[in-house]
Design a protein around this motif. Sequence first.
Motif, short mmCIF file in Angstrom:
data_model
loop_
_atom_site.label_atom_id
_atom_site.label_comp_id
_atom_site.label_asym_id
_atom_site.label_seq_id
_atom_site.Cartn_x
_atom_site.Cartn_y
_atom_site.Cartn_z
N ALA A 60 34.21 19.52 13.49
CA ALA A 60 34.64 18.12 13.53
C ALA A 60 35.41 17.83 14.81
O ALA A 60 35.17 16.81 15.49
CB ALA A 60 35.52 17.83 12.30
N LEU A 102 34.26 15.18 17.68
CA LEU A 102 35.17 14.10 18.08
C LEU A 102 35.53 14.20 19.56
O LEU A 102 35.51 13.21 20.29
CB LEU A 102 36.47 14.18 17.26
CG LEU A 102 36.47 13.48 15.91
CD1 LEU A 102 37.79 13.77 15.19
CD2 LEU A 102 36.33 11.97 16.12
N VAL A 148 34.58 24.00 9.47
CA VAL A 148 34.34 22.55 9.38
C VAL A 148 35.26 21.81 10.35
O VAL A 148 34.82 20.92 11.10
CB VAL A 148 34.58 22.07 7.92
CG1 VAL A 148 34.59 20.53 7.85
CG2 VAL A 148 33.51 22.64 7.00
#
Length: 503
Positions: free
Chosen positions: A15, A19, A11
């Motif tokens: 992420a 980003l 995860v």
Amino acid sequence: MARFAPLAAAVIAVAVFILDTLTTFDIAIAVLYVVVVLLALNFAGKIELVAIGAGCMGLTLLSFLLSHGHQLPADSIGRCLVSLAAIGITTFLAFRVKAAIGILADSEQRYRSIFLATGVGILQMDFTGLKNAFDRYKSNNVQRIDDIERREPGFARSALKMFKLTNANNTALNMFNAPNVGALELLLPSLVSEDMEGKVWKLLASLWAGNQSYEAEAVLKMSDGRQLIFLYNVAVPFDRPALDMVLISIMDVTARREAENELHAARSQLAHVARVATLGELTVSIAHELNQPLAAVVTNGGAGLRWLKREVPDLTKVQSSMESMVADATRASDVIKHLRGLSVKSPPDPDNVDLNEVAEETITLLQREIDINQVSLRVDLAEDLPKVVGDRVQLQQVVLNLLLNAIQAMAHVPESRRELLVRSSREESAVLFSVHDTGPGIPPEISSNLFDPFYTTKPDGMGMGLSICRSILTVHGGGISASSEPGAGTTFEFTIPFNREIG
Ligand code: ADP
């Protein structure tokens, strides 16, 4: 936590990638991949760890290319390089940590296998409670453990309760028939009988003195009634002065000791038989030597009577028969004197003998007997003891006899009260040597017979020991005496004058 680590890592990786690709902040977001690498430490092996590190670096480059296309601003390149370096260094360090953890785990596993499978029982104990108690005594100015023993004799037993068992290997559990460590911890204090308190004090004295190792033997009564003999070693690792980890290794030496004892018993029996056989031979030779003069006495006596019974007694013949009788009787008496001389000869090789040395040698000879009979020995030898002129072997026989008698006398006294004290001292013109035991003492009715030949109260005794001691000491110009209070033990004392020539 470890179970969710792969998911969390995935995860975070996704992420960070989103980003890093979609935002245009002026910071090196990709540095956060190091969290993924660190999380991977929990579940990945060494190779997987490198692959994950490389993957993170790949994602960093991909984000960089996707977000910048063909324009390559210098500050973005710098941020990308910083992130790559951070991920690379973290991966390298994580790899090293993983390798070190592997080595540590292997070594841990190896020591664990040795601990569990070794043939020696190992108890891992925590003596912190005892150490705290010692520290309290020491801060109250108690200098020696003997002071505690005198003031608080119950301390030994309460100390046993301060010993916590933290682990035990399978051999130890099997030895004591305990299903697990908890059961063994409950069992241990009950195995230590009151008789063994003397031994507990010795162990406490060793710990009090800060020794790192203490070794002894213990006879423990198992719950099934068997008595087992254990050899144990209490080791305090040098980096554990707080006594929070003390290792006790134990070996069951019952079978070995029994075999040794049987051998020892067989040997003493053999020695006894040999002595009895010698005595038998001696008796035959005494009978043989005496038979002749006694037969001559009878013959001459008979002849003398016949001469007397004549109507006119022939007094000259009677006189000659009686003279022959006196001569034969003197011969018989000489035979006896000669035999006595044989049993205790004048010292063949008078020597300057150090009785302290004789005592120490004799104690070494008897050490096994002393240990088997669980006798506690105290030796107090005078330093300024003069040498005496005498026969070393004979004097050793005296000391040996006295010590053996003392040990045998304590056979029926509880083990904790068997004490043997061997002392020597310098008197005005003689050396005084004494052997004290805590046996039952000598009943007044037998004290006058003690030194008589063949006087014994033992079923397998010969009753020659003390009589030989007395003869040997007489030859050495000395003497021997016994003093005893029934129930309070016996002291045998002998003296040998010094500064004398022996004849
Ligand atoms: P033995 O040992 O063969 O009996 P000894 O002459 O050495 O012969 O001893 C004679 C007896 O003296 C012993 O049987 C025992 O009754 C008594 N005796 C000797 N030493 C002691 C002792 N230390 N305590 C009590 N009795 C003793």
